[in-house]
Design a protein around this motif. Structure first.
Motif, PDB file in Angstrom:
ATOM      1  N   TYR A  19       0.835  -1.202   0.000  1.00 19.98           N
ATOM      2  CA  TYR A  19       0.000   0.000   0.000  1.00 19.98           C
ATOM      3  C   TYR A  19       0.866   1.246   0.000  1.00 19.98           C
ATOM      4  O   TYR A  19       2.088   1.175   0.183  1.00 19.98           O
ATOM      5  N   ARG A  42       5.658   4.175   0.691  1.00 23.31           N
ATOM      6  CA  ARG A  42       5.193   2.991  -0.035  1.00 23.31           C
ATOM      7  C   ARG A  42       5.680   1.755   0.704  1.00 23.31           C
ATOM      8  O   ARG A  42       6.857   1.654   1.078  1.00 23.31           O
ATOM      9  N   CYS A  93       0.772  10.978  -7.775  1.00 15.78           N
ATOM     10  CA  CYS A  93       0.052   9.936  -8.514  1.00 15.78           C
ATOM     11  C   CYS A  93       1.023   8.906  -9.079  1.00 15.78           C
ATOM     12  O   CYS A  93       0.744   7.701  -9.062  1.00 15.78           O
ATOM     13  N   ARG A  94       2.160   9.374  -9.583  1.00 17.58           N
ATOM     14  CA  ARG A  94       3.162   8.440 -10.111  1.00 17.58           C
ATOM     15  C   ARG A  94       3.750   7.591  -8.991  1.00 17.58           C
ATOM     16  O   ARG A  94       4.031   6.397  -9.170  1.00 17.58           O
ATOM     17  N   GLU A  97       1.089   4.927  -7.921  1.00 13.04           N
ATOM     18  CA  GLU A  97       0.817   3.911  -8.936  1.00 13.04           C
ATOM     19  C   GLU A  97      -0.583   3.343  -8.744  1.00 13.04           C
ATOM     20  O   GLU A  97      -1.545   4.079  -8.646  1.00 13.04           O
ATOM     21  N   ASP A  98      -0.683   2.021  -8.635  1.00 13.20           N
ATOM     22  CA  ASP A  98      -2.004   1.412  -8.445  1.00 13.20           C
ATOM     23  C   ASP A  98      -2.146   0.802  -7.051  1.00 13.20           C
ATOM     24  O   ASP A  98      -2.990  -0.071  -6.824  1.00 13.20           O
ATOM     25  N   PHE A  99      -1.329   1.273  -6.103  1.00 15.51           N
ATOM     26  CA  PHE A  99      -1.400   0.759  -4.740  1.00 15.51           C
ATOM     27  C   PHE A  99      -2.629   1.322  -4.022  1.00 15.51           C
ATOM     28  O   PHE A  99      -3.021   2.481  -4.227  1.00 15.51           O
ATOM     29  N   ALA A 100      -3.221   0.516  -3.153  1.00  9.85           N
ATOM     30  CA  ALA A 100      -4.280   1.009  -2.275  1.00  9.85           C
ATOM     31  C   ALA A 100      -3.690   2.051  -1.328  1.00  9.85           C
ATOM     32  O   ALA A 100      -2.510   1.987  -0.971  1.00  9.85           O
ATOM     33  N   PRO A 126      -5.785   9.130  -6.984  1.00  8.96           N
ATOM     34  CA  PRO A 126      -5.289   7.836  -6.479  1.00  8.96           C
ATOM     35  C   PRO A 126      -6.306   7.112  -5.598  1.00  8.96           C
ATOM     36  O   PRO A 126      -6.150   5.912  -5.350  1.00  8.96           O
ATOM     37  N   THR A 127      -7.320   7.806  -5.103  1.00  5.46           N
ATOM     38  CA  THR A 127      -8.321   7.138  -4.265  1.00  5.46           C
ATOM     39  C   THR A 127      -9.081   6.066  -5.034  1.00  5.46           C
ATOM     40  O   THR A 127      -9.740   5.215  -4.426  1.00  5.46           O
ATOM     41  N   ARG A 128      -8.976   6.106  -6.373  1.00  8.55           N
ATOM     42  CA  ARG A 128      -9.659   5.080  -7.184  1.00  8.55           C
ATOM     43  C   ARG A 128      -9.084   3.697  -6.927  1.00  8.55           C
ATOM     44  O   ARG A 128      -9.695   2.672  -7.249  1.00  8.55           O
ATOM     45  N   ASN A 129      -7.870   3.660  -6.344  1.00  5.35           N
ATOM     46  CA  ASN A 129      -7.226   2.372  -6.058  1.00  5.35           C
ATOM     47  C   ASN A 129      -7.821   1.676  -4.840  1.00  5.35           C
ATOM     48  O   ASN A 129      -7.459   0.542  -4.548  1.00  5.35           O
TER      49      ASN A 129
END
Length: 286
Positions: A19, A42, A93-94, A97-100, A126-129
């Motif tokens: 995450y 991270r 955002c970079r 990535e796609d981490f929660a 990023p909250t979309r993750n």
């Protein structure tokens, strides 16, 4: 008034081990506040991988509220030359990535501001993750209070530079790891009560608990008391036969302890209650 503890809805298997834990410092506490610092760490499979921290320059005419400045101690000079919102948000955002996402009180505050910043910059938030809020988790597992300072205190997490985004992000991640271990180690649950009592050692006792601790979690102790024949009371009344102290810090007098002294209610340590049942704190853990 007797009661029964509510079920715990913390499912350890559903919580992420990889995450990005983040925190924001802002110009104030309103939904229209602007971000002045983003801090994050991270974590991959439970191991800290990389940290992220950036100040965010404010648009012309936007100022930090005095109350916010007094808490985060971020000055105009510190923001001078910082990336603007678009650049800082893009970098985060970079990093995410796609981490929660994991964070303290992010459901009600940080995520809202992050989503608004993303909308202004016309990028995906990023909250979309998906996200996990440590305040919500802790309240479900342990109870209130659930501020970051309270959670750090409960699990012995150090945060010497509180209210700076990067420091709060690291402390929150450490608290999250502690919550994961705590939730995984719980031996008792409310559903155990449906199987009937295990013993009658506390039959006839009306027990009230005060305090909470990692070694003697209140929820587990309540379930254990019920499983051995006791009834529970939320408050110290004349009918209560025993007040159990779970966090006997020196000189600490809770309202329940003061009331017990007034009424002459016996006060026992959590360890002594366990000993009466032939158990130790270790038996509360898997």
């Amino acid at each position: 008034m007797t009661y029964r503890p509510r079920p715990c809805r913390v499912s350890v298997d559903a919580l992420p081990r990889s995450y990005v834990c983040y925190d924001l410092e802002t110009t104030g506490l309103s939904p229209d506040a602007r971000i002045v610092e983003i801090g994050a760490v991270r974590v991959v499979d439970g191991w800290e991988d990389e940290k992220f921290d950036t100040f965010v320059a404010l648009p012309a005419g936007v100022r930090m509220e005095p109350g916010a400045r007094a808490v985060n101690r971020i000055s105009d000079a510190m923001l001078a030359g910082a990336p603007d919102e678009a650049e800082a948000l893009g970098a985060f955002c970079r990093f995410a990535e796609d981490f929660a996402l994991v964070g303290q009180n992010i459901a009600a505050f940080d995520n809202v501001l992050l989503d608004r910043a993303a909308a202004r910059q016309r990028v995906a938030s990023p909250t979309r993750n998906g996200f996990v809020d440590t305040m919500v988790l802790y309240r479900e597992l342990v109870g209130k209070p659930a501020s970051l300072a309270a959670i750090c205190g409960h699990y012995g997490v150090s945060n010497p530079q509180a209210h700076r985004a990067w420091a709060d992000a690291v402390a929150t991640s450490d608290c999250y790891q502690a919550i994961l271990k705590d939730a995984a180690s719980r031996r008792l649950c409310v559903e155990d009560l449906d199987q009937g009592p295990r013993g009658e050692e506390l039959a006839g006792e009306l027990v009230c608990f005060t305090g909470n601790s990692y070694e003697l979690p209140k929820r587990d102790m309540e379930v254990l008391a019920l499983l051995h024949g006791a009834q529970l009371s939320k408050d110290v009344t004349r009918r209560v036969t025993m007040l159990v102290e779970l966090d006997p810090r020196a000189g600490r007098k809770t309202a329940k302890l003061r009331r017990a002294c007034e009424l002459g209610t016996p006060v026992v340590r959590g360890e002594d209650l366990l000993a009466r049942l032939g158990l130790t704190a270790r038996d509360l853990r898997r």
